[in-house]
Design a protein around this motif. Sequence first.
Motif, PDB file in Angstrom:
ATOM      1  N   ILE A  98       0.176  -1.280  -0.469  1.00  0.00           N
ATOM      2  CA  ILE A  98       0.304  -0.341   0.069  1.00  0.00           C
ATOM      3  C   ILE A  98       0.595   1.267  -0.121  1.00  0.00           C
ATOM      4  O   ILE A  98       0.925   2.208  -0.482  1.00  0.00           O
ATOM      5  N   PHE A  99       1.788   1.248   0.691  1.00  0.00           N
ATOM      6  CA  PHE A  99       3.245   2.439   1.056  1.00  0.00           C
ATOM      7  C   PHE A  99       2.980   2.777  -0.456  1.00  0.00           C
ATOM      8  O   PHE A  99       3.679   3.393  -0.734  1.00  0.00           O
ATOM      9  N   ARG A 100       4.151   1.091  -0.871  1.00  0.00           N
ATOM     10  CA  ARG A 100       4.892   2.073  -1.931  1.00  0.00           C
ATOM     11  C   ARG A 100       3.744   2.019  -3.264  1.00  0.00           C
ATOM     12  O   ARG A 100       4.114   2.334  -4.390  1.00  0.00           O
ATOM     13  N   GLN A 101       2.769   1.410  -3.590  1.00  0.00           N
ATOM     14  CA  GLN A 101       1.486   2.016  -4.312  1.00  0.00           C
ATOM     15  C   GLN A 101       0.848   3.346  -4.734  1.00  0.00           C
ATOM     16  O   GLN A 101       0.859   3.554  -5.281  1.00  0.00           O
ATOM     17  N   LEU A 102       1.223   3.900  -3.402  1.00  0.00           N
ATOM     18  CA  LEU A 102       0.206   4.674  -3.722  1.00  0.00           C
ATOM     19  C   LEU A 102       1.652   5.798  -3.559  1.00  0.00           C
ATOM     20  O   LEU A 102       1.150   7.232  -3.771  1.00  0.00           O
ATOM     21  N   PHE A 103       2.789   6.011  -3.548  1.00  0.00           N
ATOM     22  CA  PHE A 103       3.253   6.392  -3.532  1.00  0.00           C
ATOM     23  C   PHE A 103       3.730   6.572  -4.746  1.00  0.00           C
ATOM     24  O   PHE A 103       3.953   7.523  -5.946  1.00  0.00           O
ATOM     25  N   ILE A 104       3.976   5.392  -5.695  1.00  0.00           N
ATOM     26  CA  ILE A 104       4.020   5.657  -7.000  1.00  0.00           C
ATOM     27  C   ILE A 104       2.976   6.121  -7.581  1.00  0.00           C
ATOM     28  O   ILE A 104       3.533   6.696  -8.932  1.00  0.00           O
ATOM     29  N   ARG A 105       1.883   6.330  -6.858  1.00  0.00           N
ATOM     30  CA  ARG A 105       0.605   6.488  -7.929  1.00  0.00           C
ATOM     31  C   ARG A 105       1.102   8.135  -8.161  1.00  0.00           C
ATOM     32  O   ARG A 105       0.773   9.048  -8.793  1.00  0.00           O
ATOM     33  N   GLU A 106       1.575   8.593  -7.113  1.00  0.00           N
ATOM     34  CA  GLU A 106       1.502   9.950  -6.622  1.00  0.00           C
ATOM     35  C   GLU A 106       2.897  10.127  -8.173  1.00  0.00           C
ATOM     36  O   GLU A 106       2.753  11.382  -8.163  1.00  0.00           O
ATOM     37  N   LEU A 107       3.908   9.860  -7.469  1.00  0.00           N
ATOM     38  CA  LEU A 107       4.498  10.376  -8.543  1.00  0.00           C
ATOM     39  C   LEU A 107       4.285  10.253 -10.113  1.00  0.00           C
ATOM     40  O   LEU A 107       4.808  10.509 -10.906  1.00  0.00           O
ATOM     41  N   LEU A 108       3.450   9.143 -10.599  1.00  0.00           N
ATOM     42  CA  LEU A 108       2.960   8.892 -11.255  1.00  0.00           C
ATOM     43  C   LEU A 108       2.215   9.855 -12.100  1.00  0.00           C
ATOM     44  O   LEU A 108       1.776  10.545 -13.175  1.00  0.00           O
ATOM     45  N   GLY A 109       0.946  10.356 -11.317  1.00  0.00           N
ATOM     46  CA  GLY A 109      -0.004  11.158 -11.213  1.00  0.00           C
ATOM     47  C   GLY A 109       0.623  12.440 -11.532  1.00  0.00           C
ATOM     48  O   GLY A 109      -0.545  13.275 -12.111  1.00  0.00           O
ATOM     49  N   GLN A 110       2.011  13.216 -11.065  1.00  0.00           N
ATOM     50  CA  GLN A 110       2.364  14.143 -11.311  1.00  0.00           C
ATOM     51  C   GLN A 110       1.027  15.757 -10.828  1.00  0.00           C
ATOM     52  O   GLN A 110       1.040  16.290 -11.424  1.00  0.00           O
ATOM     53  N   ASP A 111       0.498  14.814  -9.855  1.00  0.00           N
ATOM     54  CA  ASP A 111      -0.409  16.483  -9.467  1.00  0.00           C
ATOM     55  C   ASP A 111       0.117  17.298  -8.452  1.00  0.00           C
ATOM     56  O   ASP A 111       1.449  16.510  -6.876  1.00  0.00           O
ATOM     57  N   GLU A 112       0.789  18.356  -8.993  1.00  0.00           N
ATOM     58  CA  GLU A 112       1.648  19.585  -7.967  1.00  0.00           C
ATOM     59  C   GLU A 112       1.575  19.803  -6.801  1.00  0.00           C
ATOM     60  O   GLU A 112       2.060  19.475  -5.875  1.00  0.00           O
ATOM     61  N   ASP A 113      -0.042  19.733  -6.863  1.00  0.00           N
ATOM     62  CA  ASP A 113      -0.173  20.329  -5.032  1.00  0.00           C
ATOM     63  C   ASP A 113      -0.135  19.190  -4.350  1.00  0.00           C
ATOM     64  O   ASP A 113       0.091  19.551  -3.774  1.00  0.00           O
ATOM     65  N   ARG A 114      -0.756  17.838  -4.464  1.00  0.00           N
ATOM     66  CA  ARG A 114       0.005  16.688  -3.514  1.00  0.00           C
ATOM     67  C   ARG A 114       1.108  15.907  -4.087  1.00  0.00           C
ATOM     68  O   ARG A 114       1.092  15.660  -2.237  1.00  0.00           O
ATOM     69  N   LEU A 115       1.825  16.835  -4.510  1.00  0.00           N
ATOM     70  CA  LEU A 115       3.306  16.040  -4.319  1.00  0.00           C
ATOM     71  C   LEU A 115       3.843  16.904  -3.675  1.00  0.00           C
ATOM     72  O   LEU A 115       5.003  16.609  -2.486  1.00  0.00           O
ATOM     73  N   LYS A 116       3.458  18.369  -3.742  1.00  0.00           N
ATOM     74  CA  LYS A 116       4.257  19.695  -2.457  1.00  0.00           C
ATOM     75  C   LYS A 116       3.427  19.152  -0.876  1.00  0.00           C
ATOM     76  O   LYS A 116       4.516  19.674   0.332  1.00  0.00           O
ATOM     77  N   PHE A 117       2.081  18.196  -0.844  1.00  0.00           N
ATOM     78  CA  PHE A 117       1.246  18.183   0.315  1.00  0.00           C
ATOM     79  C   PHE A 117       2.685  16.893   1.149  1.00  0.00           C
ATOM     80  O   PHE A 117       2.646  17.313   2.050  1.00  0.00           O
ATOM     81  N   LEU A 118       3.288  15.612  -0.089  1.00  0.00           N
ATOM     82  CA  LEU A 118       3.600  14.865   0.318  1.00  0.00           C
ATOM     83  C   LEU A 118       5.313  15.514   1.141  1.00  0.00           C
ATOM     84  O   LEU A 118       5.636  14.724   2.117  1.00  0.00           O
ATOM     85  N   ALA A 119       5.833  15.976   0.022  1.00  0.00           N
ATOM     86  CA  ALA A 119       7.096  16.676   0.109  1.00  0.00           C
ATOM     87  C   ALA A 119       7.110  17.853   1.828  1.00  0.00           C
ATOM     88  O   ALA A 119       8.394  17.768   2.546  1.00  0.00           O
ATOM     89  N   ASN A 120       6.128  18.341   1.123  1.00  0.00           N
ATOM     90  CA  ASN A 120       6.196  19.542   2.569  1.00  0.00           C
ATOM     91  C   ASN A 120       5.315  19.249   4.336  1.00  0.00           C
ATOM     92  O   ASN A 120       5.730  19.520   4.721  1.00  0.00           O
TER      93      ASN A 120
END
Length: 194
Positions: A98-120
């Motif tokens: 689940i952890f791996r798949q959620l992370f990969i989905r976020e990387l592939l999805g390239q939703d900038e707001d969600r990537l910023k949320f993860l990073a920050n």
Amino acid sequence: MTTNNTQQRILETAAALFANKGYDALTMRDIATACNIKAPSLYNHFKDKQQLYLATLRFVFTREGDALMACLQSDLPAQQKLDDFIALACRQMAGSFIFRQLFIRELLGQDEDRLKFLANEVMLDNCLALQKVFVDINPDCDPHFLTTSLMSLLFFHFQSNALRLHLPGGSEETQSIDYLTKNIQQMINHHLNC
């Protein structure tokens, strides 16, 4: 059942659903049904799907990240902290689809707001602590490059494990957690000591 128990059950169920189907394929009704509650009850806990999804990401990443942070904040020497961190991260990668798949989905999805949320908001403290360990080992290193390289090694090797078995040189031994841990540690340490 208390509100906290219900909320945790919702987050656990939502994590599995989002990992398997992705954000866009699910509705709040789908998630409520999987949780065995009515949709209005789900809205009592989370105002919309976006809020539920962000809470799910925080829940999953925090659950994995707390143990990693403990490694990085231990009183051990920096090199031992790093080796322990990599060993634990490898075990977590192997054990948490689940952890791996959620992370990969976020990387592939390239939703900038969600990537910023993860990073920050989700990964920041762990990344800063890891970067400090890198700098403690080698003050002249590039801690950002090492952090992203380590993340890439971990996610790639564990996500592509099924394929790696069939590539030239693949074997049952090269699939093992111990093998991957040792080789990822060696690659990162080699770069740190160059």
